[in-house]
Every structure is written in structure tokens, then in C-alpha cells.
Design an enzyme around this catalytic site. Structure first.
Site, PDB file in Angstrom:
ATOM      1  N   SER A 133       2.567  25.490 -10.841  1.00 52.02           N
ATOM      2  CA  SER A 133       3.981  25.220 -10.589  1.00 52.02           C
ATOM      3  C   SER A 133       4.131  24.035  -9.628  1.00 52.02           C
ATOM      4  O   SER A 133       3.798  22.916  -9.992  1.00 52.02           O
ATOM      5  CB  SER A 133       4.669  26.490 -10.076  1.00 52.02           C
ATOM      6  OG  SER A 133       6.068  26.382 -10.145  1.00 52.02           O
ATOM      7  N   HIS A 169       6.623  25.979 -16.417  1.00 49.05           N
ATOM      8  CA  HIS A 169       7.395  27.157 -16.853  1.00 49.05           C
ATOM      9  C   HIS A 169       8.309  26.798 -18.023  1.00 49.05           C
ATOM     10  O   HIS A 169       9.472  27.185 -18.085  1.00 49.05           O
ATOM     11  CB  HIS A 169       8.204  27.718 -15.679  1.00 49.05           C
ATOM     12  CG  HIS A 169       7.413  27.949 -14.441  1.00 49.05           C
ATOM     13  ND1 HIS A 169       6.259  28.701 -14.436  1.00 49.05           N
ATOM     14  CD2 HIS A 169       7.599  27.516 -13.157  1.00 49.05           C
ATOM     15  CE1 HIS A 169       5.767  28.736 -13.206  1.00 49.05           C
ATOM     16  NE2 HIS A 169       6.555  28.016 -12.421  1.00 49.05           N
TER      17      HIS A 169
END
Length: 243
Positions: A133, A169
Site C-alpha cells: 500500500s 487496492h
């Protein structure tokens, strides 16, 4: 033992729930270690800057490292660096794994401590740079982030070891894909490389050489500008063996 080339593994994964411990390292973390070529007990340093160097999570990572057989250290910057020579510490590692959180805050704190040159030196010395991330976006020129609030925005001051944009994501947060397309179309981001949850992108230098996954049915994507619009190409990842 450093890798034989400049290697980055940028991911939207790396952890899985555990039974006796809070979490275990999933296949993407193990793949980062494999890419390093390390033998014996690989040296992995964990950086939780993007979440404020939470000591409780550091403990979870130490437990996961014990289960995996890794020599885990944590490189904390709050309230001050916990090692005397940050650049030297990075050069001693096989893998640097950067955790998720606020990529905008991570980059700001790293800038205060002049970590950009230190990360580049480690990368050029063969230390594998990796993370999830925020710990993926940081290696690129920029990407999409919720660092500034619930509405996703662009961040464009990444370390730019990789001259591309990064979208994380991609399958689990519905606003990510349309924003990436819009930012590529208007020139805010360059060609952008994206990962579904559980997928990682492997780079040799700045060349994307492979997508890998710790989950079935997931994908990676390249979004580029063609004839004034954003065009998306799916890359099928190689399924990694479960550790």
C-alpha cells in the site's frame, strides 16, 4: 547476500491471519526474501513510518518473523531514529519492507530524515525494497491515496526510483480505478502500474518484469495514455506457492 540487481517488489498484500500469533507473512513477503537471494536467516527490516511506528504492530511483525525464520528488525523514526546510522542499517539488510498507512505522511517524515538518498543507495547495492500500500506507492513517482481525507487524491512526490505511477487496492476500493484513469488521462500521473489485493509487481531496475500473486483470481494492470485517453491492460500474475 544482496540481490544481483536493483530489485523492487511493490504490493497490495503480504500478510495473512494466524492462529497463535496476530499475523503471519504471506507469500509476497517470502517472495521478497527469495528475490534477495539470502541464505540462512534473511535480514528483513520493517518500517511502519506510515502508521506512526506503532510499537504493538512492531511486536506482531517480530512474531511473524520468528514463525517465518527471518531475522527481523524494525527501523523506527518516531520519536527519533532508533539506530545511529540509518543509511548503514539499510545497507546491512536483505529486504526492506515498508508497511501501509499514510503515504503522504511517510514521504514527509522520510524527507525530514533524508531517507531518499539512503533508500536509493540500498536499492543500488542490491537490497530488495518492498512493501504494501503506502509501502508500495512510495517507490514510484506517485499514486492515489486517502492520506488527505476520505476523498482519494493524487500524491506526486514519491521517491521516483520507479518513474511510473502506482495504484494499490485496485479491486477492493471502487474509487481507485476511475481515479487512476482520470489522473493518467489528464497527465497528473505517468503510465501507472496497479495491483489487486494480494498481488505484487517485480522490477529489475525500472523494468516491470513480472506480476505475482498470493491469491487466486487476482490481477495486475498497466494504465497508459493513448490518443488522449487512459487505456488499461491486464497482466496475469504468476501464482506464488503458499509458505
Amino acid at each position: 547476500m544482496p540481490a544481483q540487481s536493483r530489485t523492487i517488489l511493490a504490493t497490495s498484500g503480504g500478510y495473512r491471519p494466524a492462529t497463535r500469533t496476530y499475523l503471519e507473512f504471506d507469500a509476497l513477503v517470502h517472495h521478497a526474501v527469495e528475490l534477495s537471494g539470502a541464505e540462512g536467516r534473511p535480514k528483513v527490516t520493517f518500517m511502519g513510518t506510515a502508521s506512526g511506528d506503532q510499537r504493538f504492530f512492531n511486536d506482531h511483525v517480530h512474531q511473524a518473523g520468528r514463525v517465518a525464520g527471518f531475522d527481523i528488525s524494525t527501523l523506527d523514526l518516531f520519536p527519533m531514529p532508533n539506530v545511529e546510522d540509518v543509511a548503514g542499517h539499510l545497507l546491512e539488510q536483505d529486504v526492506v519492507w515498508v508497511n501501509g498507512g499514510s503515504v503522504a505522511n511517510l514521504l514527509a517524515v522520510w524527507a525530514v530524515h533524508d531517507l531518499g538518498p539512503a533508500m536509493r543507495a540500498a536499492w543500488e547495492a542490491g537490497v530488495v525494497l518492498s512493501g504494501v500500500s503506502a509501502g508500495s506507492i512510495c517507490w514510484y513517482a506517485g499514486g492515489t491515496t486517502d492520506s488527505f481525507g476520505p476523498e482519494l487524491r493524487a500524491v506526486t512526490n514519491g521517491l521516483a526510483l520507479l518513474p511510473w505511477g502506482n495504484g494499490v487496492h485496485y479491486d477492493s476500493e471502487e474509487r481507485r480505478r476511475p481515479l487512476v484513469h482520470r489522473l493518467v488521462a489528464d497527465g497528473t500521473l505517468p503510465e501507472t502500474h496497479c495491483t489487486d489485493d494480494g498481488v505484487g509487481l517485480v522490477y529489475d531496475g525500472t523494468e516491470l518484469v513480472e506480476a505475482v500473486s498470493e491469491r487466486d483470481g487476482k490481477g495486475a494492470y498497466v494504465v497508459r495514455l493513448e490518443d488522449g485517453r487512459a487505456v488499461e491492460e491486464r497482466i496475469e500474475p504468476r501464482r506464488l506457492r503458499n509458505p
